[in-house]
Write a protein that holds these residues in place. Structure first.
Motif, short mmCIF file in Angstrom:
data_model
loop_
_atom_site.label_atom_id
_atom_site.label_comp_id
_atom_site.label_asym_id
_atom_site.label_seq_id
_atom_site.Cartn_x
_atom_site.Cartn_y
_atom_site.Cartn_z
N GLN A 165 0.84 -1.19 0.00
CA GLN A 165 0.00 0.00 0.00
C GLN A 165 0.88 1.24 0.00
O GLN A 165 2.03 1.19 0.39
N ASN A 181 -3.38 4.14 -2.24
CA ASN A 181 -3.38 2.96 -3.10
C ASN A 181 -3.23 1.71 -2.25
O ASN A 181 -2.44 1.69 -1.31
N TYR A 215 -3.87 -2.96 -2.42
CA TYR A 215 -4.25 -4.18 -3.12
C TYR A 215 -5.20 -4.98 -2.24
O TYR A 215 -5.05 -4.99 -1.02
N TYR A 275 -10.63 0.87 -9.50
CA TYR A 275 -10.14 -0.49 -9.33
C TYR A 275 -10.03 -1.21 -10.67
O TYR A 275 -10.65 -0.82 -11.66
N GLU A 304 -9.23 -5.46 -12.22
CA GLU A 304 -8.97 -6.88 -12.00
C GLU A 304 -8.70 -7.51 -13.37
O GLU A 304 -9.63 -7.94 -14.06
#
Length: 85
Positions: free
Chosen positions: A2, A17, A19, A45, A47
């Protein structure tokens, strides 16, 4: 991993930021925004494994906007998941 940093472009914003191994934390962002009703919260976001990307905005515990889309090859390249041609 982060990271946090203050925008130095003169805007009053804080960017954080992080994850997550799970889906985007939309409900958490809504709850946090309810505790800070004068602030806008924007969650961006992506993916790549499931080929989706999105942006969510909340203010005072309410949805302001919520968009999700399929990522194209250009976006996958931009994020470093495809090699440059």
């Amino acid at each position: 991993s982060q990271s946090r940093y203050l925008n130095e472009s003169g805007k009053n914003e804080l960017i954080y930021n992080f994850y997550s191994a799970w889906s985007p934390p939309i409900e958490a962002i809504k709850r946090i925004s309810a505790k800070f009703p004068k602030l806008n919260f924007i969650l961006s976001y992506h993916e790549p494994g499931m080929n989706f990307r999105g942006m969510f905005e909340a203010k005072n515990g309410e949805n302001v906007s919520d968009e999700e889309w399929t990522m194209g090859e250009d976006e996958l390249r931009e994020l470093g998941y495809l090699e440059e041609e």
